[in-house]
Motif scaffolding. Sequence first.
Motif, PDB file in Angstrom:
ATOM      1  N   VAL A 103      -9.718  25.142  28.648  1.00 39.77           N
ATOM      2  CA  VAL A 103      -8.270  25.332  28.534  1.00 39.77           C
ATOM      3  C   VAL A 103      -7.857  26.555  29.351  1.00 39.77           C
ATOM      4  O   VAL A 103      -8.639  27.494  29.526  1.00 39.77           O
ATOM      5  N   PRO A 104      -6.622  26.572  29.861  1.00 38.90           N
ATOM      6  CA  PRO A 104      -6.149  27.726  30.642  1.00 38.90           C
ATOM      7  C   PRO A 104      -5.862  28.931  29.757  1.00 38.90           C
ATOM      8  O   PRO A 104      -5.620  28.799  28.553  1.00 38.90           O
ATOM      9  N   ILE A 132     -13.738  26.382  25.090  1.00 33.54           N
ATOM     10  CA  ILE A 132     -13.748  26.585  23.650  1.00 33.54           C
ATOM     11  C   ILE A 132     -14.624  25.500  23.026  1.00 33.54           C
ATOM     12  O   ILE A 132     -14.562  24.334  23.416  1.00 33.54           O
ATOM     13  N   THR A 133     -15.452  25.916  22.088  1.00 29.75           N
ATOM     14  CA  THR A 133     -16.399  25.008  21.443  1.00 29.75           C
ATOM     15  C   THR A 133     -16.177  25.047  19.944  1.00 29.75           C
ATOM     16  O   THR A 133     -16.197  26.125  19.337  1.00 29.75           O
ATOM     17  N   GLY A 134     -15.936  23.876  19.359  1.00 30.77           N
ATOM     18  CA  GLY A 134     -15.696  23.817  17.925  1.00 30.77           C
ATOM     19  C   GLY A 134     -15.556  22.381  17.460  1.00 30.77           C
ATOM     20  O   GLY A 134     -15.646  21.438  18.259  1.00 30.77           O
ATOM     21  N   PRO A 135     -15.331  22.194  16.161  1.00 30.84           N
ATOM     22  CA  PRO A 135     -15.128  20.840  15.642  1.00 30.84           C
ATOM     23  C   PRO A 135     -13.937  20.180  16.339  1.00 30.84           C
ATOM     24  O   PRO A 135     -12.948  20.835  16.650  1.00 30.84           O
ATOM     25  N   ASP A 140      -8.711  19.970  19.111  1.00 31.36           N
ATOM     26  CA  ASP A 140      -7.944  18.897  19.760  1.00 31.36           C
ATOM     27  C   ASP A 140      -6.525  19.321  20.126  1.00 31.36           C
ATOM     28  O   ASP A 140      -5.987  18.907  21.153  1.00 31.36           O
ATOM     29  N   THR A 141      -5.909  20.146  19.297  1.00 30.60           N
ATOM     30  CA  THR A 141      -4.506  20.523  19.532  1.00 30.60           C
ATOM     31  C   THR A 141      -4.368  21.809  20.341  1.00 30.60           C
ATOM     32  O   THR A 141      -3.253  22.267  20.587  1.00 30.60           O
ATOM     33  N   PRO A 169      -6.860  32.542  13.126  1.00 34.26           N
ATOM     34  CA  PRO A 169      -7.734  32.505  11.951  1.00 34.26           C
ATOM     35  C   PRO A 169      -8.104  31.086  11.540  1.00 34.26           C
ATOM     36  O   PRO A 169      -9.120  30.870  10.873  1.00 34.26           O
ATOM     37  N   GLU A 170      -7.293  30.119  11.946  1.00 34.13           N
ATOM     38  CA  GLU A 170      -7.573  28.727  11.607  1.00 34.13           C
ATOM     39  C   GLU A 170      -8.757  28.173  12.392  1.00 34.13           C
ATOM     40  O   GLU A 170      -9.320  27.148  12.027  1.00 34.13           O
ATOM     41  N   LEU A 171      -9.142  28.839  13.474  1.00 33.06           N
ATOM     42  CA  LEU A 171     -10.271  28.382  14.294  1.00 33.06           C
ATOM     43  C   LEU A 171     -11.559  29.061  13.833  1.00 33.06           C
ATOM     44  O   LEU A 171     -12.275  29.675  14.619  1.00 33.06           O
TER      45      LEU A 171
END
Length: 281
Positions: A103-104, A132-135, A140-141, A169-171
């Motif tokens: 992502v930019p 970025i690496t995550g579930p 996705d958003t 914090p949500e990530l």
Amino acid sequence: MSTAQFDLEFVNVPDNYLFEKASKTSVDVRLRAIGFQFLRFNFKNKQVFIDLSELEETSAKFFASPDIYKKQIESQLPGTMALMDIDNDTLYFDMLAVTTKKVPVKAKVELDLAKNYLLDGKMKILPDSVEITGPKDEIDTIDFVSSAKLRLPDLASGFSESVDLLQSPELENTSYSTYKVQVQGEIARFSEKVYKLPIKKINFPKGVQVRTFPENVSVLCKAKIKVLKEISEEDFQVVADFRSLEATNSNFITVMLTKTPEGLHSSKLLENEVEFILKRE
């Protein structure tokens, strides 16, 4: 023969997974050593590494049998020491499936420039994007990553500043390939100059003469002094397009700056419209 406890440190997490927790974080072992090896070997909370790339998987469950992690622990012991016995529990691991996308980066930079100084060219962000690496449902958003706010006051020269990237914090299960970026820009002294330009008249009815009042309009340009010295009125074009009237009966027509030379920081027409008259030939 002696008994010890090893703390387990987990390394080499399998690709596309995030380590969450293990069923055990320490194991009890029995060791045999020659001579005074036990005196020189610190057993208290001795740390050993468990290579998670060697895990077995079944039904989406990751585990390491005692045979697997026993061999790994043995390989980390001194040559004069032997592992005689170990906990016989299979180690189970909770792993979270993750995905990666690029992502930019958007930098929140507030430039307060010294008088007669402007940003020369575009500000650079290095790197201009991050992975970025995550579930999947977490990232996705995410369409971009923002930097922390950076204010640079009274600038009269180029800058290069490190700034942190913000993480929501949500990530909580998402990681970035980098958590800092470099913001760079060139600052140059600028001047202003006004050019008087003739108006090119297009798409007017055939068989009529067109006259505008005034015949020339002014354009205010900002650029480095060297650039302003090298350009002339011939490098610009100002157009009055009859089709812009849209069948109105107005005697005023909009003028547009359709051509400018390279190297300008900005250019602005000081008159946006002019009066005109039509005369049959």
